[in-house]
Design a protein around this motif. Structure first.
Motif, PDB file in Angstrom:
ATOM      1  N   LEU A   1     -14.203  38.725 -45.506  1.00 41.69           N
ATOM      2  CA  LEU A   1     -13.874  38.134 -46.804  1.00 41.69           C
ATOM      3  C   LEU A   1     -13.851  36.611 -46.697  1.00 41.69           C
TER       4      LEU A   1
ATOM      5  N   LEU B   1     -17.746  34.559 -48.938  1.00 39.81           N
ATOM      6  CA  LEU B   1     -16.962  35.027 -50.086  1.00 39.81           C
ATOM      7  C   LEU B   1     -15.711  34.174 -50.323  1.00 39.81           C
ATOM      8  N   SER B   2     -15.457  33.228 -49.415  1.00 38.38           N
ATOM      9  CA  SER B   2     -14.485  32.144 -49.666  1.00 38.38           C
ATOM     10  C   SER B   2     -13.001  32.480 -49.549  1.00 38.38           C
ATOM     11  N   ALA B   3     -12.641  33.697 -49.176  1.00 39.88           N
ATOM     12  CA  ALA B   3     -11.209  33.970 -48.967  1.00 39.88           C
ATOM     13  C   ALA B   3     -10.744  33.181 -47.742  1.00 39.88           C
TER      14      ALA B   3
ATOM     15  N   ALA C   1     -12.342  37.667 -53.830  1.00 38.97           N
ATOM     16  CA  ALA C   1     -13.599  37.538 -53.072  1.00 38.97           C
ATOM     17  C   ALA C   1     -14.556  38.666 -53.455  1.00 38.97           C
TER      18      ALA C   1
ATOM     19  N   MET D   1     -16.981  36.804 -56.101  1.00 35.22           N
ATOM     20  CA  MET D   1     -17.735  35.881 -55.253  1.00 35.22           C
ATOM     21  C   MET D   1     -19.041  36.454 -54.688  1.00 35.22           C
TER      22      MET D   1
END
Ligand code: TLP
Length: 355
Positions: A210, A214-216, A256, A260
């Protein structure tokens, strides 16, 4: 482009292509993290973790899923859960599990790696057949095959649905299990234009991150059937991965997955534009045409500089990449890289190559 902190120092306007792990949580992620309902996840009582695990399982078409701290932890737990100490595991010589996870499968799992050549980014069924040993008193039993999709070290190459299905068929015919290190499996699905479930359904377990494109901020998922995930949950506890009010970070994971994934195509398009721009620079070569997803391998041999020298020069011009070998660099495109940044990176490469 954004401001970065490097060794605690704020660097204004750096274009950071070292990894998609550098992505920062979105405003929406920070908001849901602050407000997430939480509980003790070791007791199974964190509603946000439970929500993330259910959502994640559904997304990859599996019965169950487990929220883990990192991709490395997810892969380790997967190999432990599918095997017994002393077993042999077939995996790629260029795989992240073999090369970049501190040898955890040997140190902690007591597993013996049997390597096949995945330099092209995939493992073919005939390679597994050739690597399989007979039933002989001298040999360790083989129980697991691991594949990576997308494949980091080859420059983010993808194995398509037919490739995964063919591999799974051979692995399952021989009574073995197939684990996918799908740290960037959503990049693979987006690049192939298929549902991620088409790539994940043939495998027995999949780990995905994640915290990359997906930027988490933190976290990965390990998914498989219910029995597998129950075993994995035990192994997560053994390695100290049982978390308490983990909903605070799981909340970002929900965003995410919900918000995303579709935008990854923007990263791929920019990676492609970057590859094309770089390929016109004398002495610089994007290796093969391996820019299917968001990772570029860039050969700079022709410039007469070492990769280390090239990285230092790029740094001076506000561009950060990693060395991949003495003569190659790795650049990873992600959410903080916009079109202007791509132009800046191409200009910086032009300048360094011309020195
Ligand atoms: N990859 C990182 C570095 O470790 C190299 C990166 O910047 O690419 N599988 C694959 C295919 C990966 O690329 C990574 C991380 C992992 C597993 C491990 O994930 P984390 O870093 O969460 O332990």
């Amino acid at each position: 482009m954004r401001d970065y902190y490097i060794n605690g120092r704020q660097v204004v306007g750096m274009v950071d292509l070292r990894s998609d792990t550098f992505t920062q949580p979105t405003a929406r992620m920070r908001e849901v993290m602050a407000n997430a309902p939480v509980g003790d996840d070791v007791f199974g009582e964190d509603p946000t973790v439970n929500r993330l695990e259910e959502l994640a399982a559904r997304k990859v078409g599996k019965e169950a899923a487990l929220f883990v701290v990192s991709g490395t932890m997810g892969n380790l737990i997967a190999t432990l859960s599918h095997t017994r100490p002393g077993d042999e595991v077939i995996l790629g010589a260029h795989s992240h599990i073999y090369g970049y996870e501190v040898g955890g499968l040997a140190r902690i799992g007591g597993l013996m790696p049997r390597l096949v050549d995945d330099a092209a980014g995939t493992i073919r069924p005939e390679q597994v057949l050739a690597a399989l040993r007979d039933d002989n008193i001298h040999y360790p039993p083989t129980s697991l095959v691991c594949i990576e999709n997308s494949h980091n070290m080859s420059g983010g190459r993808v194995t398509d649905v037919a490739g995964i299905q063919a591999l799974a068929a051979v692995v399952h015919e021989r009574g073995l299990r197939l684990h996918m290190d799908g740290a960037r499996v959503f990049n693979a699905a987006v690049a192939l234009g298929v549902e991620v479930t088409e790539l994940t359904q043939p495998v027995d377990s999949v780990m995905f991150c994640l915290s990359k494109g997906l930027s988490a901020p933190v976290g990965s998922i390990l998914a498989g059937d219910g029995e597998f995930v129950a075993r994995a949950r035990k192994f997560r506890k053994i390695v100290g991965g049982g978390m308490r009010q983990a909903g605070v970070i799981a909340a970002a994971g929900v965003i995410a997955l919900e918000e995303m994934v579709n935008r990854l195509k923007e990263d791929h398009a920019r990676a492609q534009r970057l590859a094309e721009g770089l390929s016109h620079i004398p002495g610089v070569q994007v290796m093969d045409s391996n820019y299917q997803t968001n990772i570029l391998l860039i050969d700079i041999k022709g410039t007469g500089l070492t990769a280390g020298q090239f990285v230092t020069e790029l740094n001076e011009l506000g561009v950060r990449v990693l060395t991949r070998s003495e003569t190659a660099l790795r650049a990873v495109v992600h959410r903080h890289i916009d079109d202007e940044d791509v132009d800046q990176v191409i200009a910086a490469f032009e300048k360094v190559a011309a020195v």
